[in-house]
Design a protein around this motif. Sequence first.
Motif, short mmCIF file in Angstrom:
data_model
loop_
_atom_site.label_atom_id
_atom_site.label_comp_id
_atom_site.label_asym_id
_atom_site.label_seq_id
_atom_site.Cartn_x
_atom_site.Cartn_y
_atom_site.Cartn_z
N GLN A 184 0.87 -1.17 0.00
CA GLN A 184 0.00 0.00 0.00
C GLN A 184 0.91 1.23 0.00
OE1 GLN A 184 -1.89 -0.86 3.69
NE2 GLN A 184 -3.31 -2.37 2.85
N ILE A 185 1.12 1.81 -1.17
CA ILE A 185 2.02 2.96 -1.30
C ILE A 185 1.23 4.23 -1.01
CG2 ILE A 185 3.44 4.30 -2.90
CD1 ILE A 185 4.10 1.69 -4.32
N VAL A 186 1.65 4.93 0.04
CA VAL A 186 0.94 6.12 0.49
C VAL A 186 1.60 7.36 -0.12
CG1 VAL A 186 0.22 7.47 2.49
CG2 VAL A 186 0.34 4.95 2.63
N ILE A 187 0.78 8.18 -0.78
CA ILE A 187 1.24 9.43 -1.36
C ILE A 187 0.54 10.57 -0.62
CG2 ILE A 187 1.43 10.83 -3.46
CD1 ILE A 187 1.12 8.22 -5.07
N PRO A 188 1.23 11.25 0.29
CA PRO A 188 0.59 12.32 1.07
C PRO A 188 0.24 13.52 0.21
CG PRO A 188 2.94 12.32 1.46
CD PRO A 188 2.65 11.10 0.61
N LEU A 189 -0.90 14.11 0.48
CA LEU A 189 -1.37 15.25 -0.30
C LEU A 189 -1.43 16.51 0.55
CD1 LEU A 189 -4.30 13.59 -2.28
CD2 LEU A 189 -1.94 13.95 -3.05
N GLY A 190 -1.12 17.64 -0.08
CA GLY A 190 -1.30 18.92 0.59
C GLY A 190 -2.78 19.30 0.56
N ALA A 191 -3.06 20.53 0.90
CA ALA A 191 -4.45 20.99 0.95
C ALA A 191 -5.11 20.92 -0.42
CB ALA A 191 -4.50 22.41 1.49
N LEU A 192 -6.34 20.43 -0.45
CA LEU A 192 -7.13 20.38 -1.68
C LEU A 192 -7.99 21.63 -1.74
CD1 LEU A 192 -6.32 17.37 -1.09
CD2 LEU A 192 -8.42 16.72 -2.25
N ALA A 193 -7.86 22.38 -2.82
CA ALA A 193 -8.64 23.61 -2.94
C ALA A 193 -8.82 23.98 -4.40
CB ALA A 193 -7.95 24.75 -2.19
N GLU A 194 -10.02 24.48 -4.71
CA GLU A 194 -10.33 24.98 -6.05
C GLU A 194 -9.99 23.96 -7.13
OE1 GLU A 194 -8.27 28.66 -6.43
OE2 GLU A 194 -9.39 29.65 -4.83
N GLY A 195 -10.28 22.70 -6.84
CA GLY A 195 -10.08 21.65 -7.85
C GLY A 195 -8.64 21.29 -8.11
N THR A 196 -7.74 21.68 -7.22
CA THR A 196 -6.32 21.35 -7.40
C THR A 196 -5.80 20.62 -6.16
OG1 THR A 196 -5.55 23.45 -6.48
CG2 THR A 196 -5.95 23.36 -8.86
N ALA A 197 -4.70 19.89 -6.36
CA ALA A 197 -4.04 19.21 -5.25
C ALA A 197 -2.59 19.01 -5.63
CB ALA A 197 -4.71 17.87 -4.97
N SER A 198 -1.77 18.68 -4.65
CA SER A 198 -0.35 18.43 -4.90
C SER A 198 0.19 17.50 -3.83
CB SER A 198 0.43 19.75 -4.91
OG SER A 198 0.32 20.39 -3.65
N VAL A 199 1.34 16.93 -4.10
CA VAL A 199 1.99 16.06 -3.14
C VAL A 199 2.58 16.90 -2.02
CG1 VAL A 199 3.88 14.40 -2.82
CG2 VAL A 199 2.53 14.38 -4.94
N SER A 202 7.12 18.03 1.90
CA SER A 202 7.83 18.05 3.18
C SER A 202 7.74 16.69 3.87
CB SER A 202 7.26 19.13 4.09
OG SER A 202 7.44 20.41 3.53
N GLU A 203 6.61 16.04 3.72
CA GLU A 203 6.42 14.73 4.37
C GLU A 203 7.29 13.66 3.73
OE1 GLU A 203 4.97 11.62 6.77
OE2 GLU A 203 5.04 13.80 7.03
N ASP A 207 13.57 13.81 7.60
CA ASP A 207 14.97 13.51 7.95
C ASP A 207 15.33 12.05 7.68
OD1 ASP A 207 15.31 16.10 8.72
OD2 ASP A 207 15.11 15.73 10.88
N LYS A 208 14.43 11.13 7.97
CA LYS A 208 14.73 9.71 7.77
C LYS A 208 14.88 9.37 6.28
CE LYS A 208 12.71 7.84 12.01
NZ LYS A 208 11.73 6.89 12.58
N VAL A 209 14.04 9.98 5.46
CA VAL A 209 14.13 9.75 4.02
C VAL A 209 15.44 10.32 3.47
CG1 VAL A 209 13.10 10.27 1.77
CG2 VAL A 209 11.63 9.67 3.72
#
Length: 464
Positions: A184-199, A202-203, A207-209
């Motif tokens: 299960q590959i998790v892709i964190p998303l930033g805030a969803l607004a006005e029909g747009t989104a992004s990865v 920062s997450e 530091d570990k990555v």
Amino acid sequence: MKKLLASVGFLLLSFSLFAVDVNKGELESAQTDSIMFENYGGPHAVIETADAIMGIGSNLGRQVAADVENPLSVEPYSKYSLYHVVGGEGEKGLDADILFLNQTAGVDHINNLRRIVTGFLMAAYGYSREDSETLAVFITVYNAVYRGQLSAFSSKYKAAVLTYLTEDSVGLSTNWEEWAGKTQIVIPLGALAEGTASVETSEISDDKVIEALRSEEDKNVEVREKMADIKEKEAGDASEKAKTAQKEAAQEKKEGKKAEAAESAKESEKQQKIADRKNDEVKSEREQIEKDKAEVKKEKAGESQKYLTSLFIVDEKHKLYSLMTVNPQTGEIVKKSSIKQIREKTIYPVAEGFVAVCGVDDGHSAVKLCLVDSETLEIKKQSDETLSDDSSLLQAGDAYYVIIVENGKNYLAAFDKNLTLKKKSDVAINGASPLNFYSEGILVTDEKGKPVLLALPNLNSVWQ
């Protein structure tokens, strides 16, 4: 770049005694501080193009792009499923896309998995190919770092996201054999607004990555620089949004719209905080990258060691071999090939690497003539033709001779160094026939057990 001294050719099985000393403990301990993906290294029965593999992700992404603000399940019963998970508005935590590699998923190399993620990001969120490829590296390393650590996800993601995750499958194993049905590959998303989104970059670059990336020999400075570039663009976008919201707040205040002005001012402050945070991350990371560049440069300047690359037995029962590169002074394993299905104790060095017979006949793989890169020890190219399971490998002049299978029959075949078929015998032979080279030609056993002399270079039978 390190120089590899090829110690290859006709290797005695007894030479594998050296492998007994090093291929267990040292192989397991080598580079344990980094995320080292163990890919399938053999030839494939069916080869898909890079564009076709990216198309898997693109197909998933196009459906998400149609409505990013609402949850969506994409192809839940296919080989690859995507869950676009959007939690409650105002709820703390991150939304996410979750890519499931289901039981029938055929991906077996990290590069191809990253191609799927790249295609998805381009189609779903409009990232450029270069930025998508960079994000795909970070996403896969992020998921490998946190593989099986459900608590790490529980503290950062919304409740709706957690309902899809299980401790035994969350994240990405470093072993391709544990991917299908267990990923299960998790892709964190930033805030969803006005029909747009992004990865949420920062997450996926915490530091570990970063430490996992830095533990590689080249410290992955190139991909880390590209991530810094992405964050700089994000900081610039957030700064522009902050200025726009600030202007709107001033205008609304003039118009006596106190509530609206307060909301705009709040949005301006929020966006500026994002810009400041991203800029701080970029500054810190670029400073570390410059230090790492200097260290890598220093290490390369001191490299003059020649290494030995040779065959080592990995499956005595089935007589399968692999390549390893070792330091002749210390016995340290410098490079371990992911190919574990070299079938002959004979391989031949060429300018581009080594020619070898690789693979097993199990549906996923196939027996092929392979060109192995001398630096990466990965398959660079494979023959279109399938070989007999028991084929020998013989070099004579500029040609490489093996036994191929065609319409259920076995034939002696000559290939050039580019693995292009040049000649095929005019008679069928035994698939396990020894290949005996003489000035008169190559002496083989035909399918009835009788000797046949095949003339060079055309491989026609001398005895009619």
